[in-house]
Design an enzyme around this catalytic site. Structure first.
Site, mmCIF file in Angstrom:
data_model
loop_
_atom_site.group_PDB
_atom_site.id
_atom_site.type_symbol
_atom_site.label_atom_id
_atom_site.label_comp_id
_atom_site.label_asym_id
_atom_site.label_seq_id
_atom_site.Cartn_x
_atom_site.Cartn_y
_atom_site.Cartn_z
ATOM 1 N N ALA A 15 1.029 -1.598 0.103
ATOM 2 C CA ALA A 15 -0.571 0.360 0.159
ATOM 3 C C ALA A 15 0.898 1.550 -0.014
ATOM 4 C CB ALA A 15 -1.092 -0.226 0.862
ATOM 5 N N LYS A 97 -6.336 -9.264 -4.370
ATOM 6 C CA LYS A 97 -6.348 -10.500 -4.372
ATOM 7 C C LYS A 97 -5.643 -11.314 -4.056
ATOM 8 C CE LYS A 97 -1.909 -9.932 -6.489
ATOM 9 N NZ LYS A 97 -1.227 -11.071 -5.410
ATOM 10 N N ASP A 178 -1.046 -16.345 -3.829
ATOM 11 C CA ASP A 178 -0.750 -15.086 -4.250
ATOM 12 C C ASP A 178 -0.099 -14.238 -6.001
ATOM 13 O OD1 ASP A 178 0.625 -12.140 -2.981
ATOM 14 O OD2 ASP A 178 3.055 -13.795 -4.203
#
Length: 330
Positions: A15, A97, A178
């Site tokens: 982020a 995701k 991942d």
């Protein structure tokens, strides 16, 4: 409303380094809020989102009247819970995701999206990149003829980072959750097909999570093979091999981090192989993704990558787990 005010749940590295700057740089949006209990982790966000409001709890952010949409980069096992809570609080949500650990868990988020009229989406950013939009258009136009084979590879090595959340099975860790979503979803996106059957799985695990896998599958019109790993040198590519040509995508998942995003299209001319290179040196798929999200909310247009598509990728992952479990019982 002329622009979307974004908040982030958690001060994760991704982020901070990628999605935070994208949320703030995308047209018609602005990053205004961050939820973290660590004041130190909030400091780097203020460098690109000056004056950002920092909340000390996720609840405080999602209930703030000053936030319109929430980006959720929390550990995988928390995605459905916090996406649902954010929508209950009236916020649009963009969730990292994989949005869920099983395809059936998407139904809860889809139902809430439909009931509230809010936009909820998985952050499957590659389909917003012009490299992938062009690849899909070339395939649909018959540039490589009848498709025979699709292969995908995505790898990195985080073996030295023992505290990495991807090594924690209780939090949805593993290479397939991942990065498997990329090589599985990319094949589905370009071709518009769903797998008929997982033909084989070869999966190596460490401490309860998959760290290397080779999967083959049969789609209605082509054969698929894919490798993902958290124990190999960094590499990523997708290849679509048809009867009349080959389309190879370089840096297809992390454009400008794994090199320049390109499409190399090889076909057979009268005088031998002809290669066309289509380059994308500057596009940022994270920014494109946020701009698509902002436009969908503000203009009321359909979002290009709906949850139903993302559920399809998770369904393929579920099929891989089921095949692996069945082979383990033999």
């Amino acid at each position: 409303m002329t622009h979307l005010r974004w908040g982030i749940l958690g001060a994760s590295k991704f982020a901070r380094d990628q999605m935070g700057p994208a949320l703030n740089a995308a047209r018609r949006g602005k990053l205004v809020a961050l939820a973290t209990s660590s004041a130190d982790k909030a400091v780097p966000f203020d460098a690109f989102a000056t004056g950002i409001t920092v909340y000390d709890s996720y609840e405080a952010l999602i209930t703030s009247p000053n936030v319109d949409a929430v980006y959720i980069p929390l550990p995988n096992h928390l995605h459905v819970e916090w996406a649902s809570k954010a929508m209950d609080a009236g916020k649009h949500v963009l969730v990292e995701k994989p949005l869920a650990m099983h395809a059936s868990e998407f139904d809860q988020v889809i139902a809430k999206r439909d009931a509230t009229g809010l936009l909820a989406a998985e952050a499957y950013m590659i389909v917003h990149h012009p490299q992938w939009l062009r690849a899909k258009a070339l395939y649909e136009a018959g540039a490589i003829g009848k498709l025979v084979r699709v292969s995908g590879a995505f790898s990195y090595d985080n073996s030295a980072d023992v505290s990495n959340i991807r090594h924690d099975p209780s939090k949805g860790g593993g290479a397939i959750p991942d990065i498997g979503v990329y090589i599985y979803g990319a094949a589905r996106f370009v071709t518009g097909e769903e797998p008929d059957e997982i033909l084989s799985t070869d999966i190596r695990r460490e401490n309860g999570v998959d760290v290397w896998s080779h999967v083959t599958a049969r789609f209605p019109s082509f054969h698929y093979t894919g490798v993902v790993s958290m124990r190999m040198a960094p590499w990523q590519e997708m290849v679509f091999h048809g009867e009349k040509g080959v389309m190879r995508l370089s840096a297809p998942f992390n454009a400008n981090l794994y090199g320049e995003a390109r499409i190399e299209l090889q076909t057979q001319g009268d005088d031998g192989p002809e290669v066309q290179a289509i380059r994308y040196p500057a596009d940022n798929h994270y920014v494109h993704q946020v701009e698509a999200f902002n436009g969908s909310v503000l203009d009321g247009v359909a979002y290009p990558c709906p949850l139903e598509f993302s559920k399809g990728t998770q369904n393929m992952i579920d099929m891989v787990w089921a095949k692996d479990n069945a082979e383990a019982r033999l």
